[in-house]
Design a protein around this motif. Structure first.
Motif, short mmCIF file in Angstrom:
data_model
loop_
_atom_site.label_atom_id
_atom_site.label_comp_id
_atom_site.label_asym_id
_atom_site.label_seq_id
_atom_site.Cartn_x
_atom_site.Cartn_y
_atom_site.Cartn_z
N LEU A 192 0.87 -0.96 0.29
CA LEU A 192 -0.03 0.01 0.32
C LEU A 192 0.79 1.35 -0.09
N PRO A 193 2.17 1.34 0.50
CA PRO A 193 3.26 3.07 0.59
C PRO A 193 3.24 3.16 -0.73
N SER A 194 3.34 1.84 -1.77
CA SER A 194 3.33 2.71 -3.13
C SER A 194 2.56 2.86 -3.86
N LEU A 195 0.93 2.88 -3.28
CA LEU A 195 -0.16 3.54 -4.36
C LEU A 195 -0.03 5.10 -3.98
N ARG A 196 -0.91 5.59 -4.63
CA ARG A 196 -0.50 6.69 -4.76
C ARG A 196 -2.26 7.75 -5.49
N PRO A 197 -2.34 9.09 -4.95
CA PRO A 197 -3.35 9.37 -5.77
C PRO A 197 -2.53 9.43 -7.22
N GLY A 198 -4.10 9.31 -7.84
CA GLY A 198 -3.79 9.74 -9.29
C GLY A 198 -3.95 8.01 -9.91
N MET A 199 -4.86 7.20 -8.74
CA MET A 199 -3.71 5.61 -9.69
C MET A 199 -5.46 5.13 -9.76
N ILE A 200 -5.53 4.28 -10.46
CA ILE A 200 -6.78 3.19 -10.18
C ILE A 200 -6.42 1.35 -10.32
N LEU A 201 -6.49 0.99 -8.81
CA LEU A 201 -6.20 -0.05 -8.72
C LEU A 201 -6.89 -1.26 -9.08
N LEU A 202 -6.87 -2.49 -9.87
CA LEU A 202 -7.43 -3.40 -10.34
C LEU A 202 -7.73 -4.52 -9.50
N ALA A 203 -8.16 -5.43 -9.12
CA ALA A 203 -8.43 -6.59 -8.07
C ALA A 203 -8.99 -7.69 -8.09
N ASP A 204 -8.60 -8.52 -7.91
CA ASP A 204 -9.60 -9.94 -7.99
C ASP A 204 -10.56 -9.59 -7.00
N ARG A 205 -11.32 -10.79 -6.77
CA ARG A 205 -12.25 -10.89 -5.52
C ARG A 205 -12.20 -11.41 -4.19
N ASN A 206 -10.49 -12.21 -4.51
CA ASN A 206 -9.83 -12.25 -3.28
C ASN A 206 -9.59 -11.19 -2.76
N PHE A 207 -10.23 -9.76 -2.89
CA PHE A 207 -8.81 -8.31 -2.35
C PHE A 207 -10.56 -7.91 -1.75
N ALA A 208 -11.22 -8.31 -2.00
CA ALA A 208 -12.32 -7.31 -1.84
C ALA A 208 -12.84 -7.10 -0.45
N ALA A 209 -12.45 -7.56 0.85
CA ALA A 209 -12.44 -7.03 1.85
C ALA A 209 -12.12 -5.66 2.10
N HIS A 210 -13.28 -5.59 3.29
CA HIS A 210 -13.79 -3.86 3.47
C HIS A 210 -12.72 -3.29 4.05
N LYS A 211 -12.13 -3.76 5.19
CA LYS A 211 -10.57 -3.40 5.69
C LYS A 211 -9.68 -2.83 4.53
N LEU A 212 -9.36 -3.71 3.68
CA LEU A 212 -8.22 -4.11 2.60
C LEU A 212 -8.49 -2.69 2.05
N ILE A 213 -9.69 -2.56 1.00
CA ILE A 213 -10.15 -1.78 0.04
C ILE A 213 -10.35 -0.26 1.34
N THR A 214 -10.79 -0.23 2.22
CA THR A 214 -10.99 0.98 3.34
C THR A 214 -9.13 1.63 3.25
N ASP A 215 -8.27 0.81 3.19
CA ASP A 215 -7.15 1.05 3.90
C ASP A 215 -6.47 1.40 1.93
#
Length: 455
Positions: A192-215
């Motif tokens: 997550l520290p490598s994510l920045r504003p101006g990005m859109i992250l694509l992820a499959d169903r395995n990453f759909a935990a609400h806490k992870l998406i919130t983070d």
């Protein structure tokens, strides 16, 4: 042909040396305190290039890699190290310099304005995991384990690799790895520290935990993630494009339910998809475009194919200790990033060339040839933005991407008995696709600051 002088002559990576020059490697060794205490026949800088070159020649042992590096250097007073000496040299520098180099080189390759690497101004990135196979030795088994299975599990221990990839150029933004006893969602927060504003992250169903998406959302990056079709999502407001407002935990998201039909010569296949995104404004980010955009998540699967099949050829990693595995994987990530950077540099020299059309196999094979020839180690006096690797890539551009589908099957069964049975259709079919956005009923629960439901 020009190389470094004296004992440093074998230390090169052919034309890729221009992307990872001597000064960079020396700085990595200095920063990680891995510089040799006295000048040896195998200086630390040379050993770094040896480990990197070995990733391009996985079919030969380290003495064979040494022959590749020195084959064109006849007439120079070069060392002839034994396999044992090469092993000791690799242990001497450890994994830290490779980790340092990857930390410096990782990141999305620059792309021209208006490139397919961006969607509506957002850099399109994807996250996903894969596994790599490592040697079955007592030392390795102290850290990595074998996967359990119906037929005794895998024959070799495996590691889990999780990467963040820029979809347009398939360059590595970041990567983490470790034992398979931890799942992908356990490793994901480290990226997550490598994510920045101006990005859109694509992820499959395995990453759909609400806490992870919130983070992820807290980093400023946007998310487009697939949900399980049966997941209960409250419908708080409907929008004119067919999407609707909902929540994941406390996070407001927009949900798109759609039916995608793939038509080929073999028939039709229809599937239901449910996507959630933090892009709430349906005027700026229409549901139909989001559904099409999600298909780019497969670019990370292609990146793993290039890493595991093209470079490694499906082989087990070489290293037989946990420290050696760390060194080898970081070296592998560095080499992959160098190849992808060279390919992006080449396509950037010609307007309107999608990076998708650059052939990874062409770049990989040309880079191997340049190492054997010890060619292009230093940049010439005439500026060449593409270089030999880039010219070969541009001369062999792939056709524009066509929509094709292929059955999802086990390519290599653990047991030969599992592979028996009726003939499997492995044909790739040209396809057409149609997308229907499904409009759900509105829940009665009120929600503040939502758009008035459409009818």
């Amino acid at each position: 042909m020009t190389v470094a002088g004296g004992r440093f002559a074998p230390g090169h990576l052919g034309e890729l040396t221009q992307l990872i020059p001597f000064e960079m490697v020396d700085e990595a060794l200095s920063a990680t305190r891995a510089v040799q205490s006295r000048l040896r026949d195998l200086p630390s800088r040379v050993v770094v290039y040896l480990v990197l070159a070995a990733c391009l020649f996985p079919e030969v042992g380290y003495p064979g890699v040494w022959c590749k590096l020195t084959g064109a250097l006849s007439g120079l007073p070069l060392a002839t190290p034994t396999a044992s000496a090469l092993a000791q040299a690799r242990r001497r520098i450890g994994a830290a310099p490779m980790r340092w180099l990857f930390g410096l080189l990782r990141g999305p390759a620059p792309t021209p304005h208006g490139s397919a690497a961006r969607w509506r101004g957002l850099l399109v990135v994807a996250i996903d995991g894969t596994t790599l196979t490592v040697p079955d030795t007592p030392a390795v088994l102290t850290r990595f384990t074998k996967q359990a299975g119906n037929h005794g599990g895998t024959g070799y221990p495996q590691i889990r690799l999780l990467a963040l990839v820029a979809c347009g150029t398939r360059t590595l933004i970041d990567a983490v790895f470790g034992p398979t006893t931890a799942g992908e969602t356990t490793y994901a927060p480290r990226l997550l520290p490598s994510l920045r504003p101006g990005m859109i992250l694509l992820a499959d169903r395995n990453f759909a935990a609400h806490k992870l998406i919130t983070d992820i959302s807290a980093t400023g990056a946007h998310v487009l993630v697939r949900l399980k079709n049966g997941r209960r999502m409250p419908v708080l407001a409907r929008y004119r494009d067919g999407s609707y407002l909902s929540v994941l935990g406390d996070l407001r998201v927009r949900v798109v339910d759609c039916e995608i039909t793939i038509t080929t010569a073999a028939g039709k296949h229809t599937g239901l998809y449910r996507l959630a995104t933090t892009l709430i404004d349906h005027h700026r980010h229409p549901a139909a475009e989001l559904t099409t955009l999600y298909h780019q998540r497969w670019e990370i699967e292609t990146a793993y194919l290039e890493l595991k099949s093209t470079i490694l050829g499906g082989r087990v990693l070489r290293a037989r200790t946990p420290e050696g595995i760390d060194q080898e994987i970081y070296a592998l990530l560095v080499v992959y990033q160098l190849l992808r950077t060279a390919m992006a540099d080449a396509t950037n020299t010609q307007a309107g060339i999608d990076p998708d059309r650059a052939g990874f196999g062409i770049a990989w094979q040309t880079a191997r040839d340049q190492i054997i020839l010890a060619a292009g180690v230093f940049a010439g006096t005439v500026i060449d933005l593409a270089g030999t690797i880039g010219r070969h890539v541009l001369a062999g551009l792939l056709p524009a991407r066509r929509l094709r589908v292929s059955p999802r099957i086990v390519k290599r069964a653990i047991s030969k008995y599992q592979a028996r049975g009726p003939r499997i259709d492995r044909t790739s079919y040209k396809a057409t696709t149609s997308i229907d956005i499904l409009t759900p009923a509105l829940d009665n629960a009120p929600h503040p600051q939502t758009e008035r439901p459409c009818h």
